[in-house]
Design a protein around this motif. Structure first.
Motif, PDB file in Angstrom:
ATOM      1  N   VAL A  20       0.846  -1.197   0.000  1.00  0.00           N
ATOM      2  CA  VAL A  20       0.000   0.000   0.000  1.00  0.00           C
ATOM      3  C   VAL A  20       0.882   1.248   0.000  1.00  0.00           C
ATOM      4  O   VAL A  20       0.683   2.171  -0.795  1.00  0.00           O
ATOM      5  CB  VAL A  20      -0.970  -0.015   1.203  1.00  0.00           C
ATOM      6  N   SER A  21       1.876   1.278   0.874  1.00  0.00           N
ATOM      7  CA  SER A  21       2.770   2.436   0.967  1.00  0.00           C
ATOM      8  C   SER A  21       3.574   2.638  -0.312  1.00  0.00           C
ATOM      9  O   SER A  21       3.665   3.760  -0.826  1.00  0.00           O
ATOM     10  CB  SER A  21       3.723   2.263   2.154  1.00  0.00           C
ATOM     11  N   THR A  22       4.147   1.571  -0.831  1.00  0.00           N
ATOM     12  CA  THR A  22       4.981   1.692  -2.032  1.00  0.00           C
ATOM     13  C   THR A  22       4.162   2.173  -3.221  1.00  0.00           C
ATOM     14  O   THR A  22       4.584   3.060  -3.968  1.00  0.00           O
ATOM     15  CB  THR A  22       5.653   0.339  -2.352  1.00  0.00           C
ATOM     16  N   THR A  23       2.971   1.624  -3.398  1.00  0.00           N
ATOM     17  CA  THR A  23       2.095   2.044  -4.491  1.00  0.00           C
ATOM     18  C   THR A  23       1.663   3.499  -4.298  1.00  0.00           C
ATOM     19  O   THR A  23       1.636   4.280  -5.257  1.00  0.00           O
ATOM     20  CB  THR A  23       0.874   1.113  -4.573  1.00  0.00           C
ATOM     21  N   THR A  24       1.332   3.869  -3.068  1.00  0.00           N
ATOM     22  CA  THR A  24       0.915   5.241  -2.774  1.00  0.00           C
ATOM     23  C   THR A  24       2.046   6.225  -3.057  1.00  0.00           C
ATOM     24  O   THR A  24       1.815   7.297  -3.637  1.00  0.00           O
ATOM     25  CB  THR A  24       0.445   5.355  -1.308  1.00  0.00           C
ATOM     26  N   ARG A  25       3.255   5.893  -2.667  1.00  0.00           N
ATOM     27  CA  ARG A  25       4.404   6.772  -2.923  1.00  0.00           C
ATOM     28  C   ARG A  25       4.597   6.981  -4.427  1.00  0.00           C
ATOM     29  O   ARG A  25       4.801   8.105  -4.881  1.00  0.00           O
ATOM     30  CB  ARG A  25       5.673   6.177  -2.302  1.00  0.00           C
ATOM     31  N   MET A  26       4.520   5.902  -5.177  1.00  0.00           N
ATOM     32  CA  MET A  26       4.685   6.031  -6.624  1.00  0.00           C
ATOM     33  C   MET A  26       3.536   6.808  -7.245  1.00  0.00           C
ATOM     34  O   MET A  26       3.755   7.622  -8.149  1.00  0.00           O
ATOM     35  CB  MET A  26       4.836   4.659  -7.274  1.00  0.00           C
ATOM     36  N   GLY A  43       1.819   9.203  -5.876  1.00  0.00           N
ATOM     37  CA  GLY A  43       2.099  10.601  -5.592  1.00  0.00           C
ATOM     38  C   GLY A  43       3.201  11.149  -6.478  1.00  0.00           C
ATOM     39  O   GLY A  43       3.107  12.265  -7.014  1.00  0.00           O
ATOM     40  N   ASN A  44       4.251  10.366  -6.664  1.00  0.00           N
ATOM     41  CA  ASN A  44       5.363  10.804  -7.515  1.00  0.00           C
ATOM     42  C   ASN A  44       4.953  10.921  -8.980  1.00  0.00           C
ATOM     43  O   ASN A  44       5.481  11.768  -9.702  1.00  0.00           O
ATOM     44  CB  ASN A  44       6.558   9.850  -7.378  1.00  0.00           C
ATOM     45  N   PHE A  45       4.021  10.106  -9.409  1.00  0.00           N
ATOM     46  CA  PHE A  45       3.509  10.203 -10.786  1.00  0.00           C
ATOM     47  C   PHE A  45       2.561  11.388 -10.964  1.00  0.00           C
ATOM     48  O   PHE A  45       2.155  11.695 -12.076  1.00  0.00           O
ATOM     49  CB  PHE A  45       2.773   8.919 -11.195  1.00  0.00           C
ATOM     50  N   GLY A  46       2.174  12.033  -9.864  1.00  0.00           N
ATOM     51  CA  GLY A  46       1.325  13.214  -9.955  1.00  0.00           C
ATOM     52  C   GLY A  46      -0.157  12.966  -9.780  1.00  0.00           C
ATOM     53  O   GLY A  46      -0.969  13.869  -9.979  1.00  0.00           O
ATOM     54  N   PHE A  47      -0.541  11.744  -9.402  1.00  0.00           N
ATOM     55  CA  PHE A  47      -1.955  11.469  -9.141  1.00  0.00           C
ATOM     56  C   PHE A  47      -2.384  12.168  -7.853  1.00  0.00           C
ATOM     57  O   PHE A  47      -1.607  12.256  -6.898  1.00  0.00           O
ATOM     58  CB  PHE A  47      -2.201   9.961  -8.990  1.00  0.00           C
ATOM     59  N   ASP A  48      -3.609  12.673  -7.822  1.00  0.00           N
ATOM     60  CA  ASP A  48      -4.221  13.124  -6.576  1.00  0.00           C
ATOM     61  C   ASP A  48      -4.623  11.845  -5.849  1.00  0.00           C
ATOM     62  O   ASP A  48      -5.530  11.128  -6.293  1.00  0.00           O
ATOM     63  CB  ASP A  48      -5.454  13.987  -6.840  1.00  0.00           C
ATOM     64  N   THR A  49      -3.928  11.554  -4.770  1.00  0.00           N
ATOM     65  CA  THR A  49      -4.044  10.241  -4.141  1.00  0.00           C
ATOM     66  C   THR A  49      -4.602  10.343  -2.733  1.00  0.00           C
ATOM     67  O   THR A  49      -4.170  11.172  -1.940  1.00  0.00           O
ATOM     68  CB  THR A  49      -2.661   9.558  -4.105  1.00  0.00           C
ATOM     69  N   LEU A  58       3.264   9.062   4.725  1.00  0.00           N
ATOM     70  CA  LEU A  58       2.593   9.319   3.446  1.00  0.00           C
ATOM     71  C   LEU A  58       1.793  10.625   3.448  1.00  0.00           C
ATOM     72  O   LEU A  58       1.696  11.294   2.425  1.00  0.00           O
ATOM     73  CB  LEU A  58       1.635   8.163   3.116  1.00  0.00           C
ATOM     74  N   ASN A  59       1.238  10.973   4.601  1.00  0.00           N
ATOM     75  CA  ASN A  59       0.280  12.076   4.691  1.00  0.00           C
ATOM     76  C   ASN A  59       0.883  13.411   4.271  1.00  0.00           C
ATOM     77  O   ASN A  59       1.944  13.806   4.739  1.00  0.00           O
ATOM     78  CB  ASN A  59      -0.268  12.174   6.121  1.00  0.00           C
ATOM     79  N   ASN A  60       0.171  14.075   3.370  1.00  0.00           N
ATOM     80  CA  ASN A  60       0.534  15.403   2.861  1.00  0.00           C
ATOM     81  C   ASN A  60       1.849  15.438   2.092  1.00  0.00           C
ATOM     82  O   ASN A  60       2.304  16.519   1.715  1.00  0.00           O
ATOM     83  CB  ASN A  60       0.557  16.443   3.986  1.00  0.00           C
ATOM     84  N   GLU A  61       2.444  14.292   1.878  1.00  0.00           N
ATOM     85  CA  GLU A  61       3.663  14.204   1.063  1.00  0.00           C
ATOM     86  C   GLU A  61       3.349  13.461  -0.236  1.00  0.00           C
ATOM     87  O   GLU A  61       3.652  13.918  -1.320  1.00  0.00           O
ATOM     88  CB  GLU A  61       4.766  13.489   1.845  1.00  0.00           C
ATOM     89  N   PHE A  62       2.721  12.297  -0.097  1.00  0.00           N
ATOM     90  CA  PHE A  62       2.382  11.467  -1.249  1.00  0.00           C
ATOM     91  C   PHE A  62       0.871  11.336  -1.443  1.00  0.00           C
ATOM     92  O   PHE A  62       0.417  10.974  -2.522  1.00  0.00           O
ATOM     93  CB  PHE A  62       2.974  10.063  -1.081  1.00  0.00           C
ATOM     94  N   ALA A  63       0.113  11.580  -0.365  1.00  0.00           N
ATOM     95  CA  ALA A  63      -1.330  11.350  -0.405  1.00  0.00           C
ATOM     96  C   ALA A  63      -2.002  12.091   0.745  1.00  0.00           C
ATOM     97  O   ALA A  63      -1.336  12.535   1.681  1.00  0.00           O
ATOM     98  CB  ALA A  63      -1.623   9.856  -0.274  1.00  0.00           C
TER      99      ALA A  63
END
Length: 190
Positions: free
Chosen positions: A125-131, A133-139, A172-177
């Motif tokens: 979950v974390s790894t997918t969420t980080r990616m 966010g890095n890809f620019g999705f509103d997550t 993850l919060n406010n950094e990636f999602a």
């Protein structure tokens, strides 16, 4: 960043598989015992609103893993079993984006907002969420529709499942999602 069904958000259900029912195998302790039911509630909401759904299935390359395709633990839990026509993406690493066509499918569908639920908070979950966010999705990651297990530290100390879960979400919060709850999702997808 706002969550609304007009944004055509995709629901990403990560690794909600029967192998995770063996709590002893994964560490002996688990948090958020209602995570799957919350994920199912969100999935039903997505289905009612005809929003895009992506089921991610971990297919471990280790033949002894409960999540290996030859083992019954690889199957999706009944509460979130994919319906006919829903997309299933198989992966064998922590990110649903690595070695899969998930990003291509999202881009082709012009999806820019993701809601992520599943197992386990600190790994896939974390790894997918980080990616994402890095890809620019509103997550958006749903805190009570994700769960994890306790972990042994490098010095042998035992870290509780809840501590692992909370620190993973904090990272993850406010950094990636945006970390949200099932109730938040239900209020915004009407």
């Amino acid at each position: 960043m706002a969550l609304s069904k007009t944004n055509n958000p995709a629901l990403i259900l990560i690794d909600i598989q029967k192998g995770f029912d063996d709590i002893d195998y994964w560490g002996g302790q688990r948090n958020n015992v209602n995570a799957e039911e919350n994920a199912a509630e969100i999935l039903n909401l997505w289905r009612q609103n005809n929003l895009p759904v992506f089921h991610i299935q971990h297919c471990s390359s280790n033949p002894n893993s409960l999540l290996n395709e030859n083992n019954a633990g690889n199957e999706f839990k009944d509460v979130v079993k994919p319906n006919e026509g829903e997309i299933v993406i198989k992966k064998n690493v922590n990110s649903a984006f690595i070695g899969t066509n998930l990003k291509e499918k999202l881009d082709n569908a012009k999806i820019t907002t993701l809601v992520i639920v599943g197992l386990t908070t600190d790994h896939c979950v974390s790894t997918t969420t980080r990616m994402a966010g890095n890809f620019g999705f509103d997550t958006f990651i749903v805190s009570d529709a994700t769960a994890t297990f306790n972990k042994k530290g490098v010095d042998g100390q035992n870290f509780s499942a809840e501590l692992i879960h909370e620190t993973a979400l904090a990272s993850l919060n406010n950094e990636f999602a945006a970390v949200v709850t099932t109730d938040f999702v239900k209020q915004n997808i009407k």
